[in-house]
Design an enzyme around this catalytic site. Structure first.
Site, PDB file in Angstrom:
ATOM      1  N   SER A 154       0.824  -1.216   0.000  1.00  0.00           N
ATOM      2  CA  SER A 154       0.000   0.000   0.000  1.00  0.00           C
ATOM      3  C   SER A 154       0.857   1.265   0.000  1.00  0.00           C
ATOM      4  O   SER A 154       1.989   1.257   0.489  1.00  0.00           O
ATOM      5  CB  SER A 154      -0.891  -0.008   1.243  1.00  0.00           C
ATOM      6  N   GLY A 195       4.330   2.060   1.890  1.00  0.00           N
ATOM      7  CA  GLY A 195       5.393   2.466   0.961  1.00  0.00           C
ATOM      8  C   GLY A 195       6.169   3.675   1.496  1.00  0.00           C
ATOM      9  O   GLY A 195       7.394   3.746   1.373  1.00  0.00           O
ATOM     10  N   GLU A 212       6.080  -0.783  -5.636  1.00  0.00           N
ATOM     11  CA  GLU A 212       4.932  -1.180  -6.466  1.00  0.00           C
ATOM     12  C   GLU A 212       3.697  -0.985  -5.600  1.00  0.00           C
ATOM     13  O   GLU A 212       3.396  -1.818  -4.737  1.00  0.00           O
ATOM     14  CB  GLU A 212       5.071  -2.650  -6.902  1.00  0.00           C
ATOM     15  N   CYS A 248      -4.227  -4.597  -7.339  1.00  0.00           N
ATOM     16  CA  CYS A 248      -3.832  -3.215  -7.591  1.00  0.00           C
ATOM     17  C   CYS A 248      -4.353  -2.638  -8.901  1.00  0.00           C
ATOM     18  O   CYS A 248      -4.555  -1.434  -8.997  1.00  0.00           O
ATOM     19  CB  CYS A 248      -2.318  -3.114  -7.546  1.00  0.00           C
TER      20      CYS A 248
HETATM   21  P1  NAD Z   1       0.526  -3.564   2.981  1.00  0.00           P
HETATM   22  O1  NAD Z   1       1.210  -2.314   2.585  1.00  0.00           O
HETATM   23  O2  NAD Z   1      -0.333  -3.547   4.180  1.00  0.00           O
HETATM   24  O3  NAD Z   1       1.617  -4.730   3.244  1.00  0.00           O
HETATM   25  C1  NAD Z   1       2.664  -5.020   2.328  1.00  0.00           C
HETATM   26  C2  NAD Z   1       3.817  -5.663   3.090  1.00  0.00           C
HETATM   27  O4  NAD Z   1       4.343  -4.735   4.058  1.00  0.00           O
HETATM   28  C3  NAD Z   1       3.427  -6.905   3.884  1.00  0.00           C
HETATM   29  O5  NAD Z   1       4.473  -7.831   3.798  1.00  0.00           O
HETATM   30  C4  NAD Z   1       3.250  -6.386   5.296  1.00  0.00           C
HETATM   31  O6  NAD Z   1       3.458  -7.360   6.290  1.00  0.00           O
HETATM   32  C5  NAD Z   1       4.314  -5.296   5.366  1.00  0.00           C
HETATM   33  N1  NAD Z   1       3.984  -4.223   6.305  1.00  0.00           N
HETATM   34  C6  NAD Z   1       2.752  -3.737   6.600  1.00  0.00           C
HETATM   35  N2  NAD Z   1       2.854  -2.713   7.470  1.00  0.00           N
HETATM   36  C7  NAD Z   1       4.175  -2.544   7.725  1.00  0.00           C
HETATM   37  C8  NAD Z   1       4.920  -1.634   8.538  1.00  0.00           C
HETATM   38  N3  NAD Z   1       4.331  -0.705   9.273  1.00  0.00           N
HETATM   39  N4  NAD Z   1       6.273  -1.742   8.548  1.00  0.00           N
HETATM   40  C9  NAD Z   1       6.882  -2.693   7.802  1.00  0.00           C
HETATM   41  N5  NAD Z   1       6.234  -3.572   7.023  1.00  0.00           N
HETATM   42  C10 NAD Z   1       4.898  -3.504   6.984  1.00  0.00           C
HETATM   43  O7  NAD Z   1      -0.270  -4.073   1.699  1.00  0.00           O
HETATM   44  P2  NAD Z   1      -1.277  -5.284   1.566  1.00  0.00           P
HETATM   45  O8  NAD Z   1      -2.523  -4.991   2.331  1.00  0.00           O
HETATM   46  O9  NAD Z   1      -0.574  -6.576   1.837  1.00  0.00           O
HETATM   47  O10 NAD Z   1      -1.590  -5.230  -0.020  1.00  0.00           O
HETATM   48  C11 NAD Z   1      -2.532  -4.367  -0.565  1.00  0.00           C
HETATM   49  C12 NAD Z   1      -1.887  -3.135  -1.208  1.00  0.00           C
HETATM   50  O11 NAD Z   1      -0.874  -3.525  -2.099  1.00  0.00           O
HETATM   51  C13 NAD Z   1      -2.885  -2.336  -2.032  1.00  0.00           C
HETATM   52  O12 NAD Z   1      -2.676  -0.960  -1.823  1.00  0.00           O
HETATM   53  C14 NAD Z   1      -2.526  -2.715  -3.472  1.00  0.00           C
HETATM   54  O13 NAD Z   1      -2.904  -1.763  -4.427  1.00  0.00           O
HETATM   55  C15 NAD Z   1      -1.046  -2.887  -3.373  1.00  0.00           C
HETATM   56  N6  NAD Z   1      -0.537  -3.779  -4.412  1.00  0.00           N
HETATM   57  C16 NAD Z   1       0.231  -3.264  -5.418  1.00  0.00           C
HETATM   58  C17 NAD Z   1       0.697  -4.099  -6.432  1.00  0.00           C
HETATM   59  C18 NAD Z   1       1.539  -3.582  -7.565  1.00  0.00           C
HETATM   60  O14 NAD Z   1       2.106  -4.403  -8.280  1.00  0.00           O
HETATM   61  N7  NAD Z   1       1.652  -2.282  -7.785  1.00  0.00           N
HETATM   62  C19 NAD Z   1       0.380  -5.462  -6.411  1.00  0.00           C
HETATM   63  C20 NAD Z   1      -0.401  -5.942  -5.382  1.00  0.00           C
HETATM   64  C21 NAD Z   1      -0.850  -5.105  -4.385  1.00  0.00           C
END
Ligand code: NAD
Length: 477
Positions: A199, A203, A220, A254
Site C-alpha cells: 500500500s 510504501g 509497487e 492493484c
Molecule cells: P501492505 O502495505 O499492508 O503490506 C505489504 C507488506 O508490508 C506486507 O508484507 C506487510 O506485512 C508489510 N507491512 C505492513 N505494514 C508494515 C509496517 N508498518 N512496517 C513494515 N512492514 C509492513 O499491503 P497489503 O494490504 O498486503 O496489499 C494491498 C496493497 O498492495 C494495495 O494498496 C494494493 O494496491 C497494493 N498492491 C500493489 C501491487 C503492484 O504491483 N503495484 C500489487 C499488489 C498489491
C-alpha cells in the site's frame, strides 16, 4: 472469521541469516550466468510440481478458485521465469553504447552488476507470484535476498517457503515470516535495495527507512485506477472486461478498476449489461459466490474495511445499483455497484480494493480528464472507445503508470512492457528487463583501447591552440 497469520521469525534468526548473506555476497556477485540458470530452471520445475499444493493453499487462505491460481499466479510466474531463462545471458552481457567522436580511442558499454543485498516485501493479494517474481529477478541479477511475505496468507507462504528452501541455500534467499514488527525490524537493517509491493501508506514507511541507509527502492503501490467508457465504445466488450477485472480476486488487486466513468447516454444500458456479465461470470446468489469462481475477502479486517466504505457511501446518499450483500461469517462481499458518490465519502478518497465498482457519469470528456488528474496518479488507466481522437486525448492528457485501450489488466502479462506507477502509485518499474534493471546497478564503463586519446587535446595546460579547440568544440554542440 479466519484469524490465522504467519508466525514471526525470531529477530535472532533474522540477524543470523542477514550476516550469513552479507558474508556470502562477494561470492554471489561473481556467480556466472550458467550457475544462476541451473537454479532458475530448477525453480521452474519445482513450481510446476507444486501446482496442486499452491491451489490448495490459496483455497485455504481465501477460497481462491484453482483456475484463477493457475492463470493469475502460476502462469504469470512461469511465463516471466521462462523469459528470464531465455534472456539472462543477453542481459548480463556488455551492453555497448556509442562513444562520441571527441572521445576517439575509447569504447563504452554498460555492465549490469548486482546491487548486492536485497529485501523484498510482498502483499497478500497474490502471495505466490508477487513473492517469487521479485526473488527470481533479484537472484538472476546476482543478489542475495531476504523475502518478507504478508502474514495474512499463511498457507500460501508455507508452500512458497518450502519451494525457496528446495532451490536456494539460505545464504542466497531466505523467507522472514511475520507481520509489522518483523517488517520494521528488517527495515532497520541496511540493505542495498528494497523491492516493496504493497500500500502507499506502508510504501512511505519503507522509503523513509531506506533513506536512512540511502538504499534504492522499487515501490509497487496501488491506488484508484479509473475506467472510462465513451459513447462509441463496444459496451458488451467493455462490460465483460469490467466485470471480470472488478470481481476476480474479489477486486483485491492493484489494477482492478476502482471507478468507471460512463457517458450519461449509456448509463442504464451499462448497468444492465454489467450486471448480466457479472452474474454470468460469478453467479447470482450466495451459494454461487461460495461455490463457483468467486473468492472471499482475505480476512475480517479487510472485510470490515470495505464494508465501512460501502456503509459510509450509502449513509451519505450513494445509490446501491446492485449487490451490497455482506456475510461477515463467510468473509464474503458480493459483486456490488454504487453510484451517486459525493465529496466527503470515503469511496472517493480511499482505494476500494474490494468488489465494489463506483459508477460515475459524464457529459464532456474534459470533466473526466480534470477529475482523474485532480487525484493521485493511477497505476492503470482503462479506456473503451472506438474513436481515435479520444484514445489519443486520454493517453496524452491523463498521467498514469500504465494504460489499456479496449482491453483491461492484460498488460500485466506482457513482460516486454514496464509495469509500475508514478508517485503515489509507485516508483520504479518491474517485469522482464525492467525488473532485472531494478535489481542491478547499471555500471557505465569507458575503455580507452587506443594510445591516441582525443580528449587530451583539451586538457590543461590550456595553451592558445587548446583554447581555440575548446571554442571550436563549444560551437559544434
Ligand atoms: P501492505 O502495505 O499492508 O503490506 C505489504 C507488506 O508490508 C506486507 O508484507 C506487510 O506485512 C508489510 N507491512 C505492513 N505494514 C508494515 C509496517 N508498518 N512496517 C513494515 N512492514 C509492513 O499491503 P497489503 O494490504 O498486503 O496489499 C494491498 C496493497 O498492495 C494495495 O494498496 C494494493 O494496491 C497494493 N498492491 C500493489 C501491487 C503492484 O504491483 N503495484 C500489487 C499488489 C498489491
Amino acid at each position: 472469521m479466519k484469524t490465522e497469520v504467519s508466525p514471526d521469525s525470531p529477530f535472532s534468526e533474522i540477524d543470523r541469516v542477514y550476516r550469513l548473506q552479507k558474508d556470502y555476497l562477494p561470492l554471489a556477485r561473481n556467480t556466472g550466468v550458467k550457475e544462476r540458470l541451473v537454479k532458475l530452471k530448477r525453480l521452474k520445475k519445482v513450481i510446476l510440481l507444486h501446482r496442486n499444493e499452491f491451489q490448495q493453499a490459496m483455497y485455504a487462505d481465501y477460497n481462491k478458485p484453482a483456475a484463477e491460481v493457475d492463470i493469475a499466479e502460476i502462469f504469470v510466474l512461469l511465463n516471466e521465469l521462462g523469459h528470464v531463462i531465455r534472456r539472462l545471458k543477453i542481459w548480463t552481457a556488455k551492453h555497448h553504447v556509442p562513444t562520441p567522436w571527441y572521445l576517439t580511442g575509447a569504447n563504452s558499454y554498460i555492465h549490469y552488476e548486482p546491487k548486492g543485498h536485497a529485501l523484498v516485501f510482498s502483499p497478500w493479494n497474490f502471495p505466490i507470484h508477487l513473492t517469487l517474481m521479485p526473488l527470481i529477478y533479484s537472484y538472476a541479477a546476482g543478489n542475495v535476498t531476504v523475502i518478507k511475505p504478508s502474514e495474512f496468507t499463511p498457507y500460501s507462504v508455507e508452500v512458497v517457503k518450502k519451494i525457496i528452501r528446495m532451490v536456494f541455500d539460505e545464504k542466497e534467499a531466505w523467507v522472514a515470516e511475520g507481520g509489522v514488527a518483523v517488517g520494521q525490524y528488517l527495515l532497520s537493517l541496511r540493505f542495498n535495495h528494497i523491492f516493496f509491493t504493497g500500500s502507499p501508506s506502508v510504501g512511505k514507511i519503507v522509503m523513509k527507512a531506506a533513506a536512512e541507509h540511502l538504499s534504492s527502492v522499487t515501490l509497487e503501490l496501488g491506488g484508484k485506477s479509473p475506467l472510462i467508457i465513451d459513447e462509441t465504445a463496444d459496451l458488451k466488450l467493455a462490460c465483460s472486461f469490467a466485470a471480470t477485472t472488478k470481481f476476480i480476486n474479489s477486486g483485491q488487486y492493484c489494477i482492478s478498476p476502482d471507478y468507471v466513468f460512463v457517458h450519461e447516454s449509456a448509463k442504464d444500458e451499462f448497468v444492465r449489461e454489467f450486471i448480466r456479465q457479472a452474474e454470468l461470470k460469478f453467479g447470482k446468489n450466495e451459494e454461487d459466490w461460495l461455490t463457483r469462481d468467486y473468492c472471499l475477502m482475505v480476512n475480517g479486517r479487510h472485510l470490515n474495511r470495505v464494508k465501512a466504505i460501502l456503509d459510509d457511501a450509502i449513509a451519505l446518499g450513494a445509490r446501491l445499483e446492485y449487490g451490497g450483500h455482506v456475510n461477515p461469517e463467510k468473509e464474503l462481499i458480493s459483486p456490488t455497484v454504487l453510484s451517486g458518490a459525493r465529496e466527503g465519502m470515503k469511496i472517493l478518497e480511499e482505494e476500494i480494493f474490494g468488489p465494489i465498482l463506483l459508477l460515475r457519469t459524464y457529459r464532456d470528456l474534459g470533466e473526466v480528464i480534470q477529475t482523474v488528474n485532480r487525484g493521485e496518479t493511477p497505476l492503470s488507466l482503462y479506456l473503451f472507445s472506438r474513436r481515435l481522437a479520444t484514445k489519443k486525448r486520454i493517453r496524452k492528457e491523463i498521467q498514469a503508470g500504465t494504460m489499456c485501450i479496449n482491453t483491461m489488466a492484460v498488460h500485466y502479462y506482457n513482460y516486454h512492457l514496464p509495469f509500475g506507477g508514478h508517485n503515489a502509485s509507485g516508483i520504479g518499474q518491474s517485469h522482464g528487463f525492467w525488473s532485472f534493471c531494478e535489481f542491478s546497478n547499471a555500471k557505465a564503463v569507458m575503455n580507452q583501447w587506443s594510445p591516441f586519446n582525443g580528449i587530451k587535446l583539451v586538457l590543461p595546460p590550456f595553451t592558445r591552440l587548446k583554447k581555440i579547440l575548446i571554442n571550436w568544440l563549444i560551437r559544434l554542440t
